[in-house]
Design a protein around this motif. Sequence first.
Motif, PDB file in Angstrom:
ATOM      1  N   GLN B 619       0.845  -1.189   0.000  1.00 49.57           N
ATOM      2  CA  GLN B 619       0.000   0.000   0.000  1.00 49.57           C
ATOM      3  C   GLN B 619       0.887   1.249   0.000  1.00 49.57           C
ATOM      4  OE1 GLN B 619      -3.307  -0.374  -0.116  1.00 49.57           O
ATOM      5  NE2 GLN B 619      -3.557   1.846  -0.290  1.00 49.57           N
ATOM      6  N   PRO B 620       0.631   2.202  -0.897  1.00 51.17           N
ATOM      7  CA  PRO B 620       1.474   3.409  -0.902  1.00 51.17           C
ATOM      8  C   PRO B 620       1.412   4.120   0.448  1.00 51.17           C
ATOM      9  CG  PRO B 620      -0.040   3.412  -2.779  1.00 51.17           C
ATOM     10  CD  PRO B 620      -0.428   2.259  -1.913  1.00 51.17           C
ATOM     11  N   VAL B 621       2.437   4.850   0.779  1.00 49.72           N
ATOM     12  CA  VAL B 621       2.395   5.623   2.019  1.00 49.72           C
ATOM     13  C   VAL B 621       1.188   6.557   1.955  1.00 49.72           C
ATOM     14  CG1 VAL B 621       4.843   5.478   2.490  1.00 49.72           C
ATOM     15  CG2 VAL B 621       3.978   7.358   1.106  1.00 49.72           C
ATOM     16  N   ALA B 622       0.608   6.831   3.107  1.00 51.05           N
ATOM     17  CA  ALA B 622      -0.685   7.502   3.140  1.00 51.05           C
ATOM     18  C   ALA B 622      -0.676   8.817   2.361  1.00 51.05           C
ATOM     19  CB  ALA B 622      -1.084   7.751   4.590  1.00 51.05           C
ATOM     20  N   ILE B 623       0.396   9.547   2.540  1.00 51.18           N
ATOM     21  CA  ILE B 623       0.400  10.885   1.945  1.00 51.18           C
ATOM     22  C   ILE B 623       0.384  10.818   0.422  1.00 51.18           C
ATOM     23  CG2 ILE B 623       2.909  11.141   1.942  1.00 51.18           C
ATOM     24  CD1 ILE B 623       2.268  14.033   2.972  1.00 51.18           C
ATOM     25  N   ASP B 624       0.994   9.744  -0.123  1.00 51.22           N
ATOM     26  CA  ASP B 624       1.012   9.582  -1.576  1.00 51.22           C
ATOM     27  C   ASP B 624      -0.363   9.170  -2.084  1.00 51.22           C
ATOM     28  OD1 ASP B 624       3.590  10.286  -1.460  1.00 51.22           O
ATOM     29  OD2 ASP B 624       4.385   8.537  -2.514  1.00 51.22           O
ATOM     30  N   THR B 625      -1.018   8.298  -1.315  1.00 45.42           N
ATOM     31  CA  THR B 625      -2.373   7.892  -1.715  1.00 45.42           C
ATOM     32  C   THR B 625      -3.263   9.126  -1.765  1.00 45.42           C
ATOM     33  OG1 THR B 625      -1.966   5.939  -0.409  1.00 45.42           O
ATOM     34  CG2 THR B 625      -4.209   6.256  -1.202  1.00 45.42           C
ATOM     35  N   ARG B 626      -3.066   9.982  -0.791  1.00 45.02           N
ATOM     36  CA  ARG B 626      -3.936  11.133  -0.679  1.00 45.02           C
ATOM     37  C   ARG B 626      -3.687  12.145  -1.799  1.00 45.02           C
ATOM     38  NH1 ARG B 626      -4.056  14.244   4.458  1.00 45.02           N
ATOM     39  NH2 ARG B 626      -3.940  12.202   5.424  1.00 45.02           N
ATOM     40  N   TYR B 627      -2.427  12.382  -2.120  1.00 46.01           N
ATOM     41  CA  TYR B 627      -2.137  13.502  -3.006  1.00 46.01           C
ATOM     42  C   TYR B 627      -1.693  13.134  -4.415  1.00 46.01           C
ATOM     43  CZ  TYR B 627      -2.586  16.331   1.135  1.00 46.01           C
ATOM     44  OH  TYR B 627      -3.073  16.933   2.242  1.00 46.01           O
ATOM     45  N   LYS B 628      -1.324  11.888  -4.644  1.00 48.06           N
ATOM     46  CA  LYS B 628      -0.754  11.607  -5.961  1.00 48.06           C
ATOM     47  C   LYS B 628      -1.686  10.851  -6.899  1.00 48.06           C
ATOM     48  CE  LYS B 628       4.041  11.953  -4.581  1.00 48.06           C
ATOM     49  NZ  LYS B 628       5.277  11.188  -4.348  1.00 48.06           N
ATOM     50  N   ILE B 629      -2.709  10.207  -6.344  1.00 45.60           N
ATOM     51  CA  ILE B 629      -3.620   9.483  -7.223  1.00 45.60           C
ATOM     52  C   ILE B 629      -4.450  10.469  -8.049  1.00 45.60           C
ATOM     53  CG2 ILE B 629      -5.649   7.961  -7.260  1.00 45.60           C
ATOM     54  CD1 ILE B 629      -3.356   6.338  -6.478  1.00 45.60           C
ATOM     55  N   ASP B 630      -4.909  11.520  -7.398  1.00 48.90           N
ATOM     56  CA  ASP B 630      -5.824  12.421  -8.072  1.00 48.90           C
ATOM     57  C   ASP B 630      -5.227  13.114  -9.303  1.00 48.90           C
ATOM     58  OD1 ASP B 630      -8.518  13.464  -8.124  1.00 48.90           O
ATOM     59  OD2 ASP B 630      -7.539  15.408  -7.807  1.00 48.90           O
ATOM     60  N   PRO B 631      -3.979  13.607  -9.219  1.00 42.94           N
ATOM     61  CA  PRO B 631      -3.419  14.211 -10.429  1.00 42.94           C
ATOM     62  C   PRO B 631      -3.378  13.234 -11.605  1.00 42.94           C
ATOM     63  CG  PRO B 631      -2.061  14.736  -8.540  1.00 42.94           C
ATOM     64  CD  PRO B 631      -3.098  13.768  -8.061  1.00 42.94           C
ATOM     65  N   VAL B 632      -3.118  11.978 -11.310  1.00 41.73           N
ATOM     66  CA  VAL B 632      -3.079  10.993 -12.385  1.00 41.73           C
ATOM     67  C   VAL B 632      -4.480  10.808 -12.954  1.00 41.73           C
ATOM     68  CG1 VAL B 632      -2.514   8.614 -12.975  1.00 41.73           C
ATOM     69  CG2 VAL B 632      -1.132   9.844 -11.290  1.00 41.73           C
ATOM     70  N   ARG B 633      -5.470  10.735 -12.069  1.00 43.07           N
ATOM     71  CA  ARG B 633      -6.844  10.627 -12.537  1.00 43.07           C
ATOM     72  C   ARG B 633      -7.201  11.827 -13.413  1.00 43.07           C
ATOM     73  NH1 ARG B 633     -11.543  12.942 -11.628  1.00 43.07           N
ATOM     74  NH2 ARG B 633     -10.579  14.364 -10.144  1.00 43.07           N
ATOM     75  N   ARG B 634      -6.821  13.005 -12.958  1.00 49.49           N
ATOM     76  CA  ARG B 634      -7.162  14.199 -13.723  1.00 49.49           C
ATOM     77  C   ARG B 634      -6.512  14.188 -15.103  1.00 49.49           C
ATOM     78  NH1 ARG B 634      -5.596  19.079 -10.646  1.00 49.49           N
ATOM     79  NH2 ARG B 634      -5.065  17.694  -8.940  1.00 49.49           N
ATOM     80  N   PHE B 635      -5.282  13.696 -15.118  1.00 50.94           N
ATOM     81  CA  PHE B 635      -4.600  13.595 -16.410  1.00 50.94           C
ATOM     82  C   PHE B 635      -5.378  12.682 -17.355  1.00 50.94           C
ATOM     83  CE2 PHE B 635      -1.859  10.760 -18.885  1.00 50.94           C
ATOM     84  CZ  PHE B 635      -1.449  11.656 -19.855  1.00 50.94           C
ATOM     85  N   LEU B 636      -5.845  11.557 -16.810  1.00 53.75           N
ATOM     86  CA  LEU B 636      -6.571  10.597 -17.649  1.00 53.75           C
ATOM     87  C   LEU B 636      -7.914  11.163 -18.115  1.00 53.75           C
ATOM     88  CD1 LEU B 636      -5.676   7.369 -15.692  1.00 53.75           C
ATOM     89  CD2 LEU B 636      -5.171   7.792 -18.099  1.00 53.75           C
ATOM     90  N   VAL B 637      -8.542  11.943 -17.250  1.00 57.77           N
ATOM     91  CA  VAL B 637      -9.816  12.543 -17.639  1.00 57.77           C
ATOM     92  C   VAL B 637      -9.580  13.593 -18.724  1.00 57.77           C
ATOM     93  CG1 VAL B 637     -11.690  14.021 -16.832  1.00 57.77           C
ATOM     94  CG2 VAL B 637     -10.930  12.093 -15.433  1.00 57.77           C
ATOM     95  N   ALA B 638      -8.503  14.353 -18.571  1.00 53.92           N
ATOM     96  CA  ALA B 638      -8.221  15.409 -19.531  1.00 53.92           C
ATOM     97  C   ALA B 638      -7.767  14.846 -20.877  1.00 53.92           C
ATOM     98  CB  ALA B 638      -7.159  16.355 -18.978  1.00 53.92           C
TER      99      ALA B 638
END
Lengths: 178, 719
Positions: B619-638
């Motif tokens: 499991q990624p460290v908590a802070i990465d789960t919190r802050y790094k997944i979303d930018p990737v999602r946004r990239f995929l949506v864009a």
Amino acid sequence: MTDISQKICLVGDFGVGKTSLIRRFVDRQFSDRYLSTVGVKISRRQVEVAEHPSNPLPGRNIQLLIWDLEGRSKFKGVAPSYLQGAKGVIIVSDLTRPETVRGVGDHIDLFHSVNAQGAVALALNKADLVADPAREAKSLLDPQQYRRAFATYLTSAKSGIHVDEIFEAIALKLLTQA
Amino acid sequence: MATDDQERRGFKGWRSRRQWAIATSAPEQRPETAPQDRPAAAPEETPAAADSAIDEATDAGLQVLQELLLGDRTATIDARLEQLREKQQELEHHYYDPKAVINWLAPLIDRVIHEKIRSSRDEMCQSLTPLIDELIYQRSREDRRAMSRALAEIVPAAIERCIADSPQTIAKALAPEVADAIRLQIELDREAIIDTLAPEMGRSIKRQIELERDSMVDALYPVIGNTIRKYMREVVRTINEKVSTALTAEGIGRKIRARVQGVSEAELILRESIDFEVMAALLIHKSSGLVMVEVQREDGHLLESEMFAGMLTAIGSFVRDCIAEPDAAVSDLNEIEYGESRILVEMTGYCYLATITRGDLPKAAIDQLRRTLQRLVLYYGREMEAFNGDRAALPPIIQQSLQNLVDSCNEMASKAKKPPGPPWLLVALLGGAAAVVMLSTLWGGWQAQRRSALLTAARGALADRPELAIYNLGARFEGGAIAVTGRVPQERLKTLAFDVAAAAIAAADGDRRVVNRIQAVRQPPDPVAAAAEVARLTAIFNEQPGTRIQARYQINPSAADSAAIGVVVLDGQTLQGKDLQTFERAYARIPGVGNLENRLRVVRPGTETRLYFGVGSPQPVAIDTRYKIDPVRRFLVANPAARLRIIGHSPADEPNGGDGLARDRAERVRAALIAEGIAPQRLAASGTSADPPQVSASDPQWTRRCVRFETVPPERPFP
Ligand SMILES: Nc1nc2c(ncn2[C@@H]2O[C@H](COP(=O)(O)OP(=O)(O)OP(=O)(O)O)[C@@H](O)[C@H]2O)c(=O)[nH]1
Ligand SMILES: [Mg+2]
């Protein structure tokens, strides 16, 4: 790498030996004849400081553009516009004429009024004509004026003593300021 | 009001009171006070009279009483209550919707503020003062235009007042910015500033010159130069007119030659007397007299440029000190003449250009010289001002422009010096002219008039097109046909000019043959203009989100072709691969850009992200789960076409690590993205015990435990 060029001026009362100091430094010559300078004469010499340990820009020499200004006399002051753009000045006085040493302060004032940050060196010239030049200098030069200069030399255009030294000192000083 | 006594009575009694209170108060007027689960507030709002009435009643008793008193009205009350509840919920919802709250409150606020100001003015001032600057700042960021409109009405009055109260202060505040502001404005919109300044110009310039002459001269130089040139153009036109009325024998001969060659007579006169050469051009630092940049002819004997510049500067100072009238604002040396040689001096604020020539420079050359200097001052004024004796610190492009200037002046000279054509040509031309004269006499006055009307129509049409009017275009008869003549800098303009003239002629005389004698001359590119254009384009491109490029314009002095002398080096990053070509093409189109070095990278945001893991953890460290997944999602949506390969890493020496854990890690991240709504077929997970790129065993251990992403181009299947 090109040289760095800098303008310096020689200022002082008439006949103190400004032209003679430059002639000694640039042409390695001296003459007893006195030909008073009219207006300005410009000379040029490269100062080899590329390898000097205190050179802040190693590998680069400095080219001095030396402005020899007409000496101050009773009838005419030094024209301030000639001092513009000079990062340094050598103020020359004549150890055999006490009034020229006492006038050093006026010259510094004038120079600083044009270039507030400029470097000032003092040349107490014709040291060869005085028995104990250091003592003479001490008795004539106001300590306050002495402190306004970054370097003071007892020079002689005739014997050549301390002539190269004062020019090299000002060249290095200008490199550190540039 | 709640008393101690009432508070001690506890929860039970409270509930009954609440119902009573609702029933007896007018709900429409006090919807905010309908308490639902705020026990602390309720007793305050219960009327004291009702309290004492209920005190004796028990819950059950109250029910009965209600029934008795209200009967079927209870049903209405319940409905009301429901309405109220809804209304309250709506209200609560609005708390989180600032716009709605504002709409609700707006009509009230005015009144509240009014009231407050009336009752305690000072207090109000005190509480608002610290906010006001913040308010203005915020508002002007939100809506610049509205704010400007609001302020525009008071600012002039405020400034007026300020000037009246203490003119010194305002002058002092504005003075240091004026030159810079003008410089910037000239870059943006030169005409506008001329219009605005014209009426007040004289006074304000004088004032600023008193304060700081050099920076002012520099700022205004580009405009002043232009104005003077405009004036000079008028003068030349007058000369032209004078010449055309002088009908001497020599004049007539020249007239014929001028017609034949398609140039103005004045130009011809000039050409005949031209014999000049530029020996050297020096850009000299004004105050120190040090040479900033120099160009000298290699064949001539070399000038001691430093000494020359020093002496010239000293002479300038001398002239200014001794000869110029003491009151004249700016008076400088312009020209020194000795024998054949001439030194032209063109002053700006911090430097001046000294051109040493043999013979008189023609006006065209002087024009070009001024133009070059104007541009240099405009674009490199700051660097010039800061010159400290180190020539290597100046942009090399200055040297290059000066070199171009000298070259093109000397080119002009060598063209002018070409020997005149063989005499038979002149004889033939004179013969031809005679024939034309004869024919026109034979055909009679109406014919001649008709012909000149045709030429006038063509010339008029050319002069009416703004993009053509600045070139010296004309029309003349060549036998029965009309030739359109002149020189333009582009092939496109050549075609355009011809079409315009031909259309005008066809309108007057449909059968007339028209020939194109316009020359498209390719002008040597101007590196200063090219560099400015490169900077301008770069600024435009950088406005695209995700694009960050730096472009440098460099001179390659060894280029064989003078048109290919400029090199643009592109560096930085952009989002899309197709941008690369767009940028490349745009830069390559700039005249003066011969070569392009493209170091641009395509970087997709989000995909450079790496998530890190604790030792042995999938499991990624908590802070990465919190802050790094979303930018990737946004990239995929864009980027709906983009697909990602998710690569997990777990070094073999990690406890419980290796390929399996690496794969687990990638799968976890994939699952997290799918949970965020990304289609599973766009994501592929894999794992490896190899280190990720740019990381090795010597790096900190945590950098080796990660998941990273790679984009997969849409057309390719997942590897
Ligand atoms: N003995 C001796 N004589 C010197 C020395 N320096 C200058 N002189 C002499 O002093 C006289 C004046 O020298 P200049 O160098 O022309 O003086 P200046 O300061 O340039 O004079 P102005 O140009 O009139 O201001 C000349 O006759 C020189 O030979 C020196 O160090 N020793
Ligand atoms: Mg002298």
